[in-house]
Design an enzyme around this catalytic site. Sequence first.
Site, PDB file in Angstrom:
ATOM      1  N   HIS A  67      -7.655   1.019  -6.229  1.00 60.65           N
ATOM      2  CA  HIS A  67      -7.881  -0.007  -4.989  1.00 60.65           C
ATOM      3  C   HIS A  67      -8.578  -1.309  -5.321  1.00 60.65           C
ATOM      4  O   HIS A  67      -9.738  -1.615  -4.997  1.00 60.65           O
ATOM      5  CB  HIS A  67      -8.518   0.862  -3.825  1.00 60.65           C
ATOM      6  CG  HIS A  67      -8.391   0.478  -2.442  1.00 60.65           C
ATOM      7  ND1 HIS A  67      -7.731  -0.875  -2.019  1.00 60.65           N
ATOM      8  CD2 HIS A  67      -8.942   0.872  -1.587  1.00 60.65           C
ATOM      9  CE1 HIS A  67      -7.801  -0.746  -0.863  1.00 60.65           C
ATOM     10  NE2 HIS A  67      -8.607   0.002  -0.296  1.00 60.65           N
ATOM     11  N   ARG A 120       0.707  -1.240  -0.011  1.00 64.91           N
ATOM     12  CA  ARG A 120       0.040   0.139   0.188  1.00 64.91           C
ATOM     13  C   ARG A 120       0.905   1.196   0.018  1.00 64.91           C
ATOM     14  O   ARG A 120       1.722   1.298   0.808  1.00 64.91           O
ATOM     15  CB  ARG A 120      -1.089   0.126   1.192  1.00 64.91           C
ATOM     16  CG  ARG A 120      -1.427   1.493   1.516  1.00 64.91           C
ATOM     17  CD  ARG A 120      -2.370   1.721   2.641  1.00 64.91           C
ATOM     18  NE  ARG A 120      -3.759   1.148   2.147  1.00 64.91           N
ATOM     19  CZ  ARG A 120      -4.857   1.221   2.528  1.00 64.91           C
ATOM     20  NH1 ARG A 120      -4.685   2.115   3.609  1.00 64.91           N
ATOM     21  NH2 ARG A 120      -5.872   0.701   2.168  1.00 64.91           N
ATOM     22  N   GLN A 136      -9.998  -3.703  -2.801  1.00 65.84           N
ATOM     23  CA  GLN A 136     -11.535  -3.278  -2.244  1.00 65.84           C
ATOM     24  C   GLN A 136     -12.697  -3.694  -3.259  1.00 65.84           C
ATOM     25  O   GLN A 136     -13.804  -3.973  -2.713  1.00 65.84           O
ATOM     26  CB  GLN A 136     -11.343  -1.720  -1.803  1.00 65.84           C
ATOM     27  CG  GLN A 136     -12.516  -1.184  -1.683  1.00 65.84           C
ATOM     28  CD  GLN A 136     -12.739  -1.073  -0.103  1.00 65.84           C
ATOM     29  OE1 GLN A 136     -11.899  -0.817   0.563  1.00 65.84           O
ATOM     30  NE2 GLN A 136     -14.031  -1.330   0.356  1.00 65.84           N
ATOM     31  N   ARG A 181     -13.816  -7.605   3.175  1.00 65.09           N
ATOM     32  CA  ARG A 181     -12.314  -7.379   2.844  1.00 65.09           C
ATOM     33  C   ARG A 181     -11.557  -8.475   3.218  1.00 65.09           C
ATOM     34  O   ARG A 181     -10.442  -8.826   2.477  1.00 65.09           O
ATOM     35  CB  ARG A 181     -11.793  -6.098   3.635  1.00 65.09           C
ATOM     36  CG  ARG A 181     -12.180  -4.823   3.215  1.00 65.09           C
ATOM     37  CD  ARG A 181     -12.267  -4.233   1.882  1.00 65.09           C
ATOM     38  NE  ARG A 181     -10.666  -4.456   1.231  1.00 65.09           N
ATOM     39  CZ  ARG A 181      -9.779  -3.528   1.727  1.00 65.09           C
ATOM     40  NH1 ARG A 181      -9.884  -2.632   2.327  1.00 65.09           N
ATOM     41  NH2 ARG A 181      -8.813  -3.852   1.341  1.00 65.09           N
ATOM     42  N   CYS A 201     -15.874   2.606   1.423  1.00 66.46           N
ATOM     43  CA  CYS A 201     -15.068   1.858   1.696  1.00 66.46           C
ATOM     44  C   CYS A 201     -14.284   1.881   3.238  1.00 66.46           C
ATOM     45  O   CYS A 201     -13.706   1.116   3.670  1.00 66.46           O
ATOM     46  CB  CYS A 201     -13.870   2.130   0.626  1.00 66.46           C
ATOM     47  SG  CYS A 201     -13.338   3.992   0.612  1.00 66.46           S
ATOM     48  N   ASP A 213     -16.939   8.053  -0.498  1.00 69.62           N
ATOM     49  CA  ASP A 213     -15.474   7.740   0.069  1.00 69.62           C
ATOM     50  C   ASP A 213     -15.143   9.354   0.788  1.00 69.62           C
ATOM     51  O   ASP A 213     -15.874  10.328   0.463  1.00 69.62           O
ATOM     52  CB  ASP A 213     -14.659   7.470  -1.178  1.00 69.62           C
ATOM     53  CG  ASP A 213     -13.190   7.085  -0.355  1.00 69.62           C
ATOM     54  OD1 ASP A 213     -12.827   6.956   0.701  1.00 69.62           O
ATOM     55  OD2 ASP A 213     -12.185   7.231  -1.366  1.00 69.62           O
TER      56      ASP A 213
HETATM   57  N1  NVA Z   1      -9.672   7.473  -1.332  1.00 62.41           N
HETATM   58  C1  NVA Z   1      -9.173   6.985  -0.001  1.00 62.41           C
HETATM   59  C2  NVA Z   1      -9.398   5.472   0.203  1.00 62.41           C
HETATM   60  C3  NVA Z   1      -9.151   4.840   1.707  1.00 62.41           C
HETATM   61  C4  NVA Z   1      -9.474   3.666   1.636  1.00 62.41           C
HETATM   62  C5  NVA Z   1      -7.672   7.144   0.515  1.00 62.41           C
HETATM   63  O1  NVA Z   1      -6.893   7.137  -0.741  1.00 62.41           O
HETATM   64  O2  NVA Z   1      -7.463   7.743   1.369  1.00 62.41           O
HETATM   65  N1   CP Z   2     -11.072   0.538   3.044  1.00 58.91           N
HETATM   66  C1   CP Z   2      -9.698   0.698   3.172  1.00 58.91           C
HETATM   67  O1   CP Z   2      -8.887   0.357   2.614  1.00 58.91           O
HETATM   68  O2   CP Z   2      -9.542   0.591   4.683  1.00 58.91           O
HETATM   69  P1   CP Z   2      -8.186   0.937   5.371  1.00 58.91           P
HETATM   70  O3   CP Z   2      -7.507   2.304   4.801  1.00 58.91           O
HETATM   71  O4   CP Z   2      -8.287   1.015   6.696  1.00 58.91           O
HETATM   72  O5   CP Z   2      -7.065   0.081   4.967  1.00 58.91           O
END
Ligand code: NVA
Ligand code: CP
Length: 337
Positions: A135, A108, A138, A317, A272, A231
């Site tokens: 993502h 990540r 997800q 998830r 999410c 989101d």
């Molecule tokens: N768009 C958000 C998704 C988090 C799961 C981010 O990248 O922070």
């Molecule tokens: N939805 C998601 O990816 O959550 P986290 O950022 O907590 O992993």
Amino acid sequence: MKSVFQGRSFLAEKEFTKAELQYLIDFSQHLKEMKKQNIPHRYLEGKNIALLFEKTSTRTRAAFTTAAIDLGAHPEYLGANDIQLGKKESTEDTARVLGSMFDGIEFRGFSQAVVEELAEFSGVPVWNGLTDEWHPTQMIADFLTIQENFGKVEGVTLAYCGDGRNNMANSLLVTGAILGTNVRIVAPKELQPDATIVEMATQFAKESGAELMITADVKEGVYYADVLYTDVWVSMGEEAKFEERVNLLRPYQINQELIKQTQNDQVIFLHCLPAFHDTNTAYGKEIQARFGLTEMEVTDEVFRGLHGRQFQQAENRMHSIKAIMAATLGDLFIPRV
Ligand code: NVA
Ligand code: CP
């Protein structure tokens, strides 16, 4: 015989066919059933999994960890401050080293190029746990949740309200287009998806029959939607943009009024997560102090209301990440899909 998944990385949805994505959704559902019935499914006995996190995470980290353990593998968390990646060592060298010790790598972070480089040089499956662009893990959980609620993903209409050019919007648009789910991105002009993403999704939609819509008009966008999705207004790494986003996205907040505008009592709400639905977070308090807002992308009423399926989605998830890891790393016999 090698299955169509074995040895493959999961970096972006566009690299998988409709049948392959559908297989991963169905396999997730099967693994969920096994877990509920306490049937062992240790398909990755003795494997070592590296979990690389440049950005923070609750769900993705927890899901990869528990999924790996249920599959009989050993997960090892390597946070941004724990390893040399990017600071003292190149991605290529890191990939070669980790690939010689681990059987699979989750990453990540910010750049899609990094997760791709890890896959290129590690020699083991690499799973994208979120980048600025996509993502994908997800998506399997999200479309599993849709399948559980509607019995199918094809022909279901999903309206995503909010930042239409972030990783979630990109992934939902392209995945829906591949799977035949109608996707509407409902966002102000300034935050609509990049033309290349729209073009890619349009090509997939021609094959699947999905109907796509990009609109700034909330009423048009949510009309008869089956799924309302949102989101955070500000993604990780963009924290300087709160003021701009609050101003642009206030009309796109998912509240009771917007639920009514769907004219669909059966509409479900997905997110999410994490979500800003109250002021019980540091950012929530800061936004209240600066802009007088106590809720951002979704109201507390909707979040806690009858339509919400976000915690079912969060649990999924784990089941879906398990399916992705088992399919790409295990020796399962998976018939050609
Ligand atoms: N768009 C958000 C998704 C988090 C799961 C981010 O990248 O922070
Ligand atoms: N939805 C998601 O990816 O959550 P986290 O950022 O907590 O992993």
